[in-house]
Design a protein around this motif. Structure first.
Motif, PDB file in Angstrom:
ATOM      1  N   LEU A  72       0.817  -1.211   0.000  1.00 21.52           N
ATOM      2  CA  LEU A  72       0.000   0.000   0.000  1.00 21.52           C
ATOM      3  C   LEU A  72       0.850   1.261   0.000  1.00 21.52           C
ATOM      4  O   LEU A  72       0.486   2.269  -0.578  1.00 21.52           O
ATOM      5  N   SER A  73       2.004   1.185   0.674  1.00 23.91           N
ATOM      6  CA  SER A  73       2.788   2.416   0.754  1.00 23.91           C
ATOM      7  C   SER A  73       3.791   2.540  -0.388  1.00 23.91           C
ATOM      8  O   SER A  73       4.542   3.499  -0.447  1.00 23.91           O
ATOM      9  N   SER A  74       3.775   1.557  -1.286  1.00 30.60           N
ATOM     10  CA  SER A  74       4.731   1.637  -2.393  1.00 30.60           C
ATOM     11  C   SER A  74       4.182   2.494  -3.533  1.00 30.60           C
ATOM     12  O   SER A  74       3.006   2.417  -3.869  1.00 30.60           O
ATOM     13  N   ASN A  75       5.033   3.308  -4.109  1.00 33.80           N
ATOM     14  CA  ASN A  75       4.572   4.046  -5.284  1.00 33.80           C
ATOM     15  C   ASN A  75       4.973   3.341  -6.578  1.00 33.80           C
ATOM     16  O   ASN A  75       4.751   3.845  -7.661  1.00 33.80           O
ATOM     17  N   GLN A  76       5.588   2.159  -6.416  1.00 28.44           N
ATOM     18  CA  GLN A  76       5.940   1.389  -7.614  1.00 28.44           C
ATOM     19  C   GLN A  76       4.799   0.489  -8.056  1.00 28.44           C
ATOM     20  O   GLN A  76       4.690   0.122  -9.203  1.00 28.44           O
ATOM     21  N   LEU A  77       3.963   0.111  -7.094  1.00 28.00           N
ATOM     22  CA  LEU A  77       2.899  -0.843  -7.405  1.00 28.00           C
ATOM     23  C   LEU A  77       1.812  -0.158  -8.208  1.00 28.00           C
ATOM     24  O   LEU A  77       1.405   0.958  -7.900  1.00 28.00           O
ATOM     25  N   HIS A  78       1.342  -0.855  -9.228  1.00 27.10           N
ATOM     26  CA  HIS A  78       0.280  -0.307 -10.076  1.00 27.10           C
ATOM     27  C   HIS A  78      -0.941   0.025  -9.217  1.00 27.10           C
ATOM     28  O   HIS A  78      -1.345  -0.750  -8.350  1.00 27.10           O
ATOM     29  N   ARG A  79      -1.541   1.171  -9.498  1.00 25.62           N
ATOM     30  CA  ARG A  79      -2.606   1.640  -8.602  1.00 25.62           C
ATOM     31  C   ARG A  79      -3.826   0.718  -8.565  1.00 25.62           C
ATOM     32  O   ARG A  79      -4.533   0.667  -7.577  1.00 25.62           O
ATOM     33  N   SER A  80      -4.019  -0.046  -9.666  1.00 27.17           N
ATOM     34  CA  SER A  80      -5.219  -0.893  -9.710  1.00 27.17           C
ATOM     35  C   SER A  80      -5.215  -1.969  -8.630  1.00 27.17           C
ATOM     36  O   SER A  80      -6.246  -2.566  -8.348  1.00 27.17           O
ATOM     37  N   VAL A  81      -4.045  -2.249  -8.045  1.00 28.67           N
ATOM     38  CA  VAL A  81      -3.992  -3.307  -7.034  1.00 28.67           C
ATOM     39  C   VAL A  81      -4.436  -2.781  -5.665  1.00 28.67           C
ATOM     40  O   VAL A  81      -4.787  -3.553  -4.776  1.00 28.67           O
ATOM     41  N   LYS A  82      -4.406  -1.461  -5.507  1.00 24.77           N
ATOM     42  CA  LYS A  82      -4.664  -0.949  -4.151  1.00 24.77           C
ATOM     43  C   LYS A  82      -6.092  -1.172  -3.643  1.00 24.77           C
ATOM     44  O   LYS A  82      -6.268  -1.569  -2.495  1.00 24.77           O
ATOM     45  N   PRO A  83      -7.122  -0.932  -4.471  1.00 24.44           N
ATOM     46  CA  PRO A  83      -8.465  -1.227  -3.954  1.00 24.44           C
ATOM     47  C   PRO A  83      -8.631  -2.668  -3.456  1.00 24.44           C
ATOM     48  O   PRO A  83      -9.128  -2.867  -2.356  1.00 24.44           O
ATOM     49  N   PRO A  84      -8.187  -3.688  -4.259  1.00 23.97           N
ATOM     50  CA  PRO A  84      -8.328  -5.042  -3.711  1.00 23.97           C
ATOM     51  C   PRO A  84      -7.541  -5.259  -2.423  1.00 23.97           C
ATOM     52  O   PRO A  84      -7.943  -6.071  -1.596  1.00 23.97           O
ATOM     53  N   ILE A  85      -6.419  -4.549  -2.266  1.00 23.61           N
ATOM     54  CA  ILE A  85      -5.670  -4.730  -1.011  1.00 23.61           C
ATOM     55  C   ILE A  85      -6.501  -4.239   0.175  1.00 23.61           C
ATOM     56  O   ILE A  85      -6.560  -4.866   1.229  1.00 23.61           O
ATOM     57  N   PHE A  86      -7.164  -3.095  -0.004  1.00 24.72           N
ATOM     58  CA  PHE A  86      -8.008  -2.602   1.086  1.00 24.72           C
ATOM     59  C   PHE A  86      -9.109  -3.622   1.404  1.00 24.72           C
ATOM     60  O   PHE A  86      -9.335  -3.951   2.565  1.00 24.72           O
ATOM     61  N   SER A  87      -9.769  -4.123   0.353  1.00 26.42           N
ATOM     62  CA  SER A  87     -10.811  -5.131   0.593  1.00 26.42           C
ATOM     63  C   SER A  87     -10.230  -6.316   1.360  1.00 26.42           C
ATOM     64  O   SER A  87     -10.876  -6.881   2.236  1.00 26.42           O
ATOM     65  N   CYS A  88      -9.000  -6.657   1.012  1.00 29.50           N
ATOM     66  CA  CYS A  88      -8.337  -7.805   1.626  1.00 29.50           C
ATOM     67  C   CYS A  88      -8.123  -7.568   3.127  1.00 29.50           C
ATOM     68  O   CYS A  88      -8.229  -8.497   3.930  1.00 29.50           O
ATOM     69  N   LEU A  89      -7.832  -6.329   3.517  1.00 33.02           N
ATOM     70  CA  LEU A  89      -7.713  -6.033   4.949  1.00 33.02           C
ATOM     71  C   LEU A  89      -9.022  -6.389   5.652  1.00 33.02           C
ATOM     72  O   LEU A  89      -9.024  -6.934   6.759  1.00 33.02           O
ATOM     73  N   GLY A  90     -10.127  -6.094   4.979  1.00 34.67           N
ATOM     74  CA  GLY A  90     -11.436  -6.444   5.530  1.00 34.67           C
ATOM     75  C   GLY A  90     -11.602  -7.958   5.634  1.00 34.67           C
ATOM     76  O   GLY A  90     -12.118  -8.461   6.635  1.00 34.67           O
ATOM     77  N   ASP A  91     -11.143  -8.681   4.611  1.00 33.40           N
ATOM     78  CA  ASP A  91     -11.236 -10.146   4.638  1.00 33.40           C
ATOM     79  C   ASP A  91     -10.474 -10.711   5.838  1.00 33.40           C
ATOM     80  O   ASP A  91     -10.944 -11.619   6.518  1.00 33.40           O
ATOM     81  N   ILE A  92      -9.291 -10.148   6.059  1.00 36.66           N
ATOM     82  CA  ILE A  92      -8.475 -10.638   7.177  1.00 36.66           C
ATOM     83  C   ILE A  92      -9.185 -10.356   8.495  1.00 36.66           C
ATOM     84  O   ILE A  92      -9.288 -11.223   9.368  1.00 36.66           O
ATOM     85  N   ALA A  93      -9.697  -9.134   8.633  1.00 38.53           N
ATOM     86  CA  ALA A  93     -10.363  -8.767   9.877  1.00 38.53           C
ATOM     87  C   ALA A  93     -11.593  -9.645  10.117  1.00 38.53           C
ATOM     88  O   ALA A  93     -11.844 -10.068  11.244  1.00 38.53           O
ATOM     89  N   LEU A  94     -12.322  -9.949   9.070  1.00 37.13           N
ATOM     90  CA  LEU A  94     -13.490 -10.828   9.222  1.00 37.13           C
ATOM     91  C   LEU A  94     -13.058 -12.201   9.709  1.00 37.13           C
ATOM     92  O   LEU A  94     -13.734 -12.836  10.505  1.00 37.13           O
TER      93      LEU A  94
END
Lengths: 478, 871
Positions: free
Chosen positions: B699-721
């Motif tokens: 999430l804090s990388s500026n090298q990673l393509h931006r399209s991956v960031k929304p799924p990463i946020f959703s994934c935080l929710g998956d982990i918390a669930l």
């Protein structure tokens, strides 16, 4: 080292219409896998939301297990629903001793199954033949307990999908019949609840209900001063008169004592009942001129505003009240004058215009704007004529900044309202006061924002105003 | 400070590998040791008329590459490095570059033009080099032709590099004036004229204001049309390319010119050389694109207040345009079906015809039918093929009512042509046309079925037989079968394909084993068709699908047995792994969906997982995307049992999450983390430290393509669930990240559609994270830990509500989060919620939404809030 890449001219090759299936298919397959994952995430979240553990502080496993169960539960629930209907069937058929208790027991079981989750097994119950049995249980002379349970089952079914709600049609005459004064109030309330659900489903069912005479008994239920029955009836009525056909609204306002009940509830009732009643007034004022006239005559607008002024939780009522007022203000000149003359209204409107939430401010602005104009007389000049004394009074009371604020908002509808009012001020204020007032309130700057606005109407309107009133000659005579 | 670099530059282009290598190393060393001197030396070399053209050109190229790169982060670094350079050095370099524009050596001028544009691309947005455009434009009329040409070329590149808002309107006007004057037929020098037209192509994006002015637009359009009639082929080509670009950029301004443009394009399609004719067809394809978009948007919302109105150019030109396009279909190339990259007039014409059909619908049918009827039985294969191609092209767009009767007549003819026509080209197009018939006219939503019990068997027999034909025909036959199967997707408990299931699967597997299955992606087509047949199959054939598991496993096993592979073979192996893992993914998903079939499948789980791990082991640096996706399905099928594979699998999971370069791999892996969370629930806890570390890093990388960031946020929710209150230790890291992302995504003012779409996907991810965290903590003893975050979450909901640009998905997720707050925090959040805009206005809006799922969420939320308030 590579030689200079030929930075050739852009090539326009597009995907040929004739192509092989391979590439697209694997892309679709992957998208499908992602879509399946999203569905699973959603169903998990839904399961979690529905899961309620009575006492907190259980071990952490409990909610998870319960959540998992929900998926499996679906088929279990369906089976339970079918079983409950079967039991009801045999209870109804059984004439022997204690038959009535058995019917009530079976109804209660079915009602429980239908209340179990957010997604009750309605379809399964209907498929198992619940509806004719429930109608049977509503027969006249049945004990209250049985009526109550049957109406409760029907309430749950009516809350389902549209086609499930429609399944209630055979039950409607009896549900309406039990609204009458002879019924006990819990039964009547439960029936009103079921009917409210049906009315909420759509116009078609509303018309069926109206043709079966639901309006009068429901309206009568609203007459007493308090109680949950009144609230439920009010809610069901608001669902019933939603329109778009205004007939129901007009008929309702004609019911003896209803106007009195509305004003009484608005004056005295608790917040929740007042909210439901406010909704009724919203639909009445929006759909029926007759109703609007009668409401205004009974000072309903003042009552609403009084509510606003004294309410502890203002938010609950503001949108409804603002909506009613804007409906009223859009009406005839007499209506406008009534609002204008009532002492409480104007200060409160102005207060709301400067402090309320954005959507409310919009409604209020619409109301104020409407107070200042009347439809053009016989010579249809296509332009509204000003009610000058209203305008002058409102501007003197300081409403202009509120409109200029709207001009600055990103919402084009609101901006248009603001610009239209400003136009009236520029054109209408006596002694050419308009331009000076607008300038003093930074209105020119607000209009200049539209110089290059993408919305053509707004741009032309704002630029036109600036040109006309603040063109080259402006200020020369000062 | 300049250094002699001529010899190095010449050596770097030597045929002798070792000389070249040494020179390249020296240049690199020089660059690293002293960048200012290096760049200055290169610019000096480029400007020096005494130096050989080859060394000057390479000097310019290296200079250009020192200013720009494809990868975003690398580009950012280079820009920063240039901006940090000493001002004197920069100004010396720039003056060398400008001087080179008047060199008599064409390559030197052209290279300098590109480098000037790169520097301008960096400096103009920073408000540096303000005198550049003025100095390029001064005296342009007095310049000798070759300098004028270089100046125009520079302006063209400059417009390509610099965004329009970095150039003020005054300069834009000046640039356009010079460019358009250079284009006009009064310009005697063709090189100048060509450079001017190519410059206009890039400058079109700058010309918004000028295209809104009738006089300026008329002038520009006249000059472009004039150039499209030039005697010089290159000038005509460039002019048509401008027209194509204008078609999509300024569609709404075209009405006054369409008559002329029609005449010009029609002539070009019929008479001009191929490259020009292709652009003339492309013009009409672009017009179709625009009108399809407008009409779709118009159909989507009844308000009809979309900013662009449809001018119905295609409809108006239809009677004249269709015959021209039909003529092009007869200009096929002999072997175009064997060449995947082929593109010629016939292909472009058919593609355009397809777009026209989508634009005008039924109206095209009577214009095309006579052509088909006349040619379909002719002895010349070209005529038969063109007729079939025309038919296939118009199957999307017109209504089924219009097409079905025609198709019912044509179907038998097509089936017989597919088996009997002597020409491969005709058979290829016939099989493709059958596929289009099934794609658009067959399926559960159709009133009149094309495929009936009477012809089903015949169709399948013909298609399976064609799979033994040459690779391109076999591939198209697979495609037809793909859509045939897809049409039965929701056919219910019993599928008409059931009796043929085994035969079809067998035939497809046989195709995958053909020796020539590598040609024309035949193997891919066969596997994807197999996947679709499986995906759309019913319970009746579940046993047969189960029997397919060991078959595909064996295939995969065999590919892993190979010893030392060459890099070419390794690539092929990777592709095959992809196909087989993809196939297993579909099968696992199918069998995992119901309890009965899952039970039978589970006996293979250990072995399959073993195979997937071996596929991973084949690659050293990265993980296989398809294998990863298949593992996601496997995890779901296995449930908590999947825990036993985690110790071995975890390292690949981490590897996938670290793969910044191939962001799709990263994205797929993030999704699989979610699958695993749902499968393992709190058994995933031991791996969460590692996973969370990696996700937060991503999430804090500026090298990673931006399209991956929304799924990463959703994934935080998956982990918390999954881990519930154990998420506590990550709150202090995750919450601030969510908070700052929320602030960034709250407003979209001034963004374009693409940005709004991205912002909405980001919001959705953030909201899903909040939902997961809130629901994860529900009923735990630690809910109070979340109270401090509640105000911000509410504020986020309020601000996106006020913004009024949410899509439906975000709306549903957002209203759900409001309920989650109430549900989890109860009375602690009651007052806060009541005081927020979202609780009343937003909720009301959602309650009255026409979207059932939004309404449903809102009703639950209403309930949750009521409970919270009354608690």
């Amino acid at each position: 080292m590579s030689t200079m890449a030929e930075d050739g001219f852009a090539s326009h090759k597009r995907d040929p219409v004739k192509s092989s299936v391979g590439g697209v298919a694997s892309q679709k397959r992957r998208q499908h896998a992602v879509a399946v994952r999203k569905e699973r995430r959603e169903s998990l979240v839904r399961a979690k939301r529905l899961c309620r553990v009575g006492s907190s502080g259980d071990d952490a496993d409990t909610p998870l297990n319960n959540a998992m169960m929900v998926d499996e539960e679906e088929s279990v629930l369906d089976a339970q629903a079918a079983a409950a209907v079967e039991e009801l069937k045999s209870a109804v058929a059984n004439q022997g001793k204690g038959a009535m208790q058995k019917v009530v027991g079976a109804l209660r079981e079915l009602r429980r199954v239908l209340s179990r989750t957010e997604f009750p097994p309605i379809e399964a119950a209907l498929e198992a033949g619940a509806m004719p049995l429930l109608v049977h249980c509503l027969a006249f002379g049945s004990p209250d307990e049985q009526l109550l349970e049957a109406a409760w089952c029907l309430t749950n079914i009516a809350a389902g999908k549209p086609e499930e709600t429609k399944a209630l049609v055979p039950a409607l005459p009896l549900l309406i019949a039990h609204l009458g004064e002879k019924s006990s109030s819990p039964v009547a309330e439960q029936c009103a609840w079921a009917l409210g659900n049906v009315a909420g489903e759509g116009e078609e069912l509303r018309n069926v209900l109206l043709s079966q005479g639901v309006l009068l008994p429901l309206a009568r239920m609203m007459l007493p001063s308090k109680g949950s029955t009144v609230r439920t009836a009010a809610w069901a009525l608001s669902n019933l008169i939603k329109g778009p056909d205004p007939k129901a609204a007009t008929n309702l306002i004609r019911v003896d004592g209803i106007l009195d009940a509305i004003t009484r509830h608005l004056r005295k009732a608790d917040e929740e009942l007042a909210t439901e009643v406010a909704w009724i007034t919203v639909y009445l004022s929006a759909l029926s001129n007759l109703a609007t006239a009668m409401l205004v005559k009974s000072n309903v607008h003042e009552l609403l505003l009084h509510r606003l002024a004294t309410s502890t939780s203002l938010q609950l009522l503001i949108p409804e009240a603002a909506w009613v007022l804007s409906n009223v203000a859009a009406g005839s000149v007499e209506h406008k004058q009534l609002i204008y003359k009532s002492e409480a209204v104007i200060p409160l409107l102005l207060h709301l215009l400067s402090t309320a939430a954005f959507d409310v401010r919009k409604e209020v602005a619409y109301t104020i704007g409407n107070l200042c104009v009347a439809a053009a007389s016989e010579q249809d000049s296509g332009r509204l004529s000003l009610i000058l004394d209203h305008l002058v009074f409102l501007v003197e009371k300081g409403c202009l900044p509120g409109f200029i604020d709207l001009i600055r908002s990103a919402d084009t509808e609101a901006a248009k309202l603001g610009l239209q009012f400003m136009e009236m001020v520029l054109r209408g204020m006596p002694n050419g006061e308009g331009p000076k007032l607008v300038e003093r309130e930074d209105g020119i700057e607000a209009m200049e924002r539209f110089q290059f606005h993408e919305n053509e109407d707004l741009r032309n309107m704002a630029n036109g105003l600036v040109d006309r009133y603040f063109g080259e000659d402006y200020g020369l005579d000062r | 400070m300049a250094m002699e670099v001529t010899q190095l530059l010449l050596n770097a282009q030597s045929i002798d590998g070792s000389v070249r290598k040494q020179a390249e190393d020296s240049l690199k060393q020089f660059q690293e040791q002293n960048l200012p001197a290096f760049l200055f030396s290169l610019s000096g070399e480029l400007a020096n008329e005494d130096k050989p053209a080859d060394s000057r050109k390479l000097a310019g190229l290296i200079l250009k590459n020192a200013l720009d790169a494809k990868e975003q982060h690398r580009k950012f670094e280079l820009v920063q490095r240039w901006l940090m350079l000493d001002a004197t050095v920069k100004s010396q370099i720039k003056s060398c570059l400008l001087k080179t524009l008047s060199s008599p050596v064409p390559d030197a001028r052209s290279t300098a033009a590109q480098v000037v544009a790169k520097v301008a691309g960096i400096e103009l947005p920073q408000k540096q080099w303000p005198e550049l455009i003025g100095s390029l434009l001064s005296n342009v009329h007095q310049l000798p032709p070759h300098v004028k040409q270089a100046t125009l070329e520079t302006l063209g590149y400059l417009c390509e590099e610099v965004s329009p808002d970095a150039v003020d309107q005054d300069n834009v006007n000046k640039i356009l004036t010079v460019v358009v004057q250079g284009m006009s037929s009064s310009e005697g020098n063709n090189d100048v004229r060509l450079a001017a037209i190519r410059a206009l192509y890039n400058a079109l994006g700058f010309a918004q204001a000028n295209f809104s002015n009738d006089m300026e637009r008329d002038y520009i359009m006249r000059v472009v049309c004039e150039a499209a009639l030039s005697k010089e082929e290159k000038i005509r080509l460039a002019a048509f390319e401008c027209l194509v670009s204008i078609a999509s950029m300024y569609y709404e301004k075209l009405t006054p010119y369409m008559n002329d443009i029609f005449t010009i394009t029609a002539k070009a399609v019929r008479e001009d050389v191929e490259s020009v004719a292709l652009q003339a067809i492309e013009f009409w394809s672009s017009i179709c694109d625009e009108e399809i978009d407008i009409l779709e948007e118009y159909a989507g919302e009844f308000t009809g207040d979309s900013d662009v109105q449809c001018s119905y150019f295609v409809k108006q030109a239809l009677n004249a345009l269709v015959p021209i396009l039909l003529e092009t279909l007869l200009k096929q190339e002999e072997d175009q079906d064997q060449d995947e990259g082929a593109w010629n007039i016939a292909m472009a014409g058919g593609t355009c015809l397809g777009l026209v059909a989508r634009t005008v619908g039924d109206d095209i049918v009577p214009l095309v039918m006579p052509f088909i009827e006349e040619n379909i039985t002719k002895p010349d294969w070209r005529q038969r093929e063109a007729a079939t191609y025309a038919f296939g092209s118009i199957l999307e767009g017109p209504s089924p009512d219009k097409l079905t009767p025609i198709v019912n007549v044509a179907l038998n003819f097509m089936l017989s042509a597919l088996t009997k026509d002597p020409n491969t080209h005709v058979k290829d197009t016939t099989a493709w046309t059958l596929g289009r018939i099934f794609e658009f006219l067959h399926g559960s939503t159709m009133d009149a079925p094309i495929i009936t019990p009477a012809n089903c068997q015949q169709i399948i027999t013909v298609l399976l037989q064609s799979m033994t034909d040459v690779p391109n025909v076999a591939g198209k036959a697979c495609g037809a079968l793909y859509f045939l199967a897809q049409g039965y997707e929701d056919v219910g408990p019993s599928s008409p394909l059931t009796p043929y299931f085994q035969e079809i699967v067998q035939a497809l597997l046989t195709v995958t084993h053909r020796e020539d299955a590598g040609e024309g992606r035949l193997r891919t087509a066969a596997y994807e068709t197999l996947n679709e047949v499986v995906r759309c199959s019913t319970e009746e054939t579940a046993t047969l699908v189960l029997q397919l598991v060991p078959v595909i496993m064996l295939e995969l096993h065999n590919t892993l047995e190979g010893q030392k592979l060459s890099s070419d073979e390794r690539e092929k192996q990777g592709e095959l792994h992809g196909l087989l893992c993809g196939c297993l993914q579909v099968i696992i998903q199918k069998l995992g969906a119901s309890d009965q079939t899952k039970y039978g499948f589970m006996q293979f789980a250990d072995q399959i997982m073993g195979l997937f791990l071996r596929v991973f082991a084949c690659k050293s640096a990265t993980v296989h995307e398809e294998a990863m996706l298949a593992i996601g399905s496997l995890a779901y099928a296995c449930g908590p049992e999947f825990a036993k594979y985690m110790p071995e699998f975890y390292k690949y999971l981490e590897m996938g999450l670290q793969n910044f370069e191939e962001y799709q791999v990263c994205s797929v892996t993030v999704g699989v983390v979610g699958d695993i969370c749902r499968a393992l629930e709190n058994k995933v806890l031991p791996y969460c430290d590692g996973i969370m570390t990696q996700l937060l890093k991503d999430l804090s990388s500026n090298q990673l393509h931006r399209s991956v960031k929304p799924p990463i946020f959703s994934c935080l929710g998956d982990i918390a669930l999954a881990i519930g209150q154990d998420f506590e230790k990550y709150l202090m890291y995750a919450m601030p990240m969510l908070q700052s992302a929320a602030e960034l995504s709250a407003h979209t003012a001034g963004a374009d559609d693409e940005m709004i779409e991205y912002t909405n996907s980001l919001r959705n991810g953030i909201l899903e994270a909040y939902s997961g965290i809130l629901q994860g903590f529900k009923n735990s003893t630690k809910t109070q830990l979340l109270i401090p975050y509640a105000p911000h979450i509410l504020q986020f909901l309020d601000s996106i509500y006020v913004e009024k640009d949410m899509d439906d998905l975000v709306m549903r997720t957002a209203i759900g989060v409001l309920g989650d707050l109430a549900d989890t925090l109860g009375s602690n959040a009651g007052t806060m919620i009541q005081n927020s805009v979202s609780s009343r206005d937003f909720l009301n809006e959602c309650l009255s939404s026409e979207d059932g799922s939004i309404k449903e969420s809102a009703e639950w939320t209403k309930l949750a809030i009521t409970r919270a308030i009354s608690a």
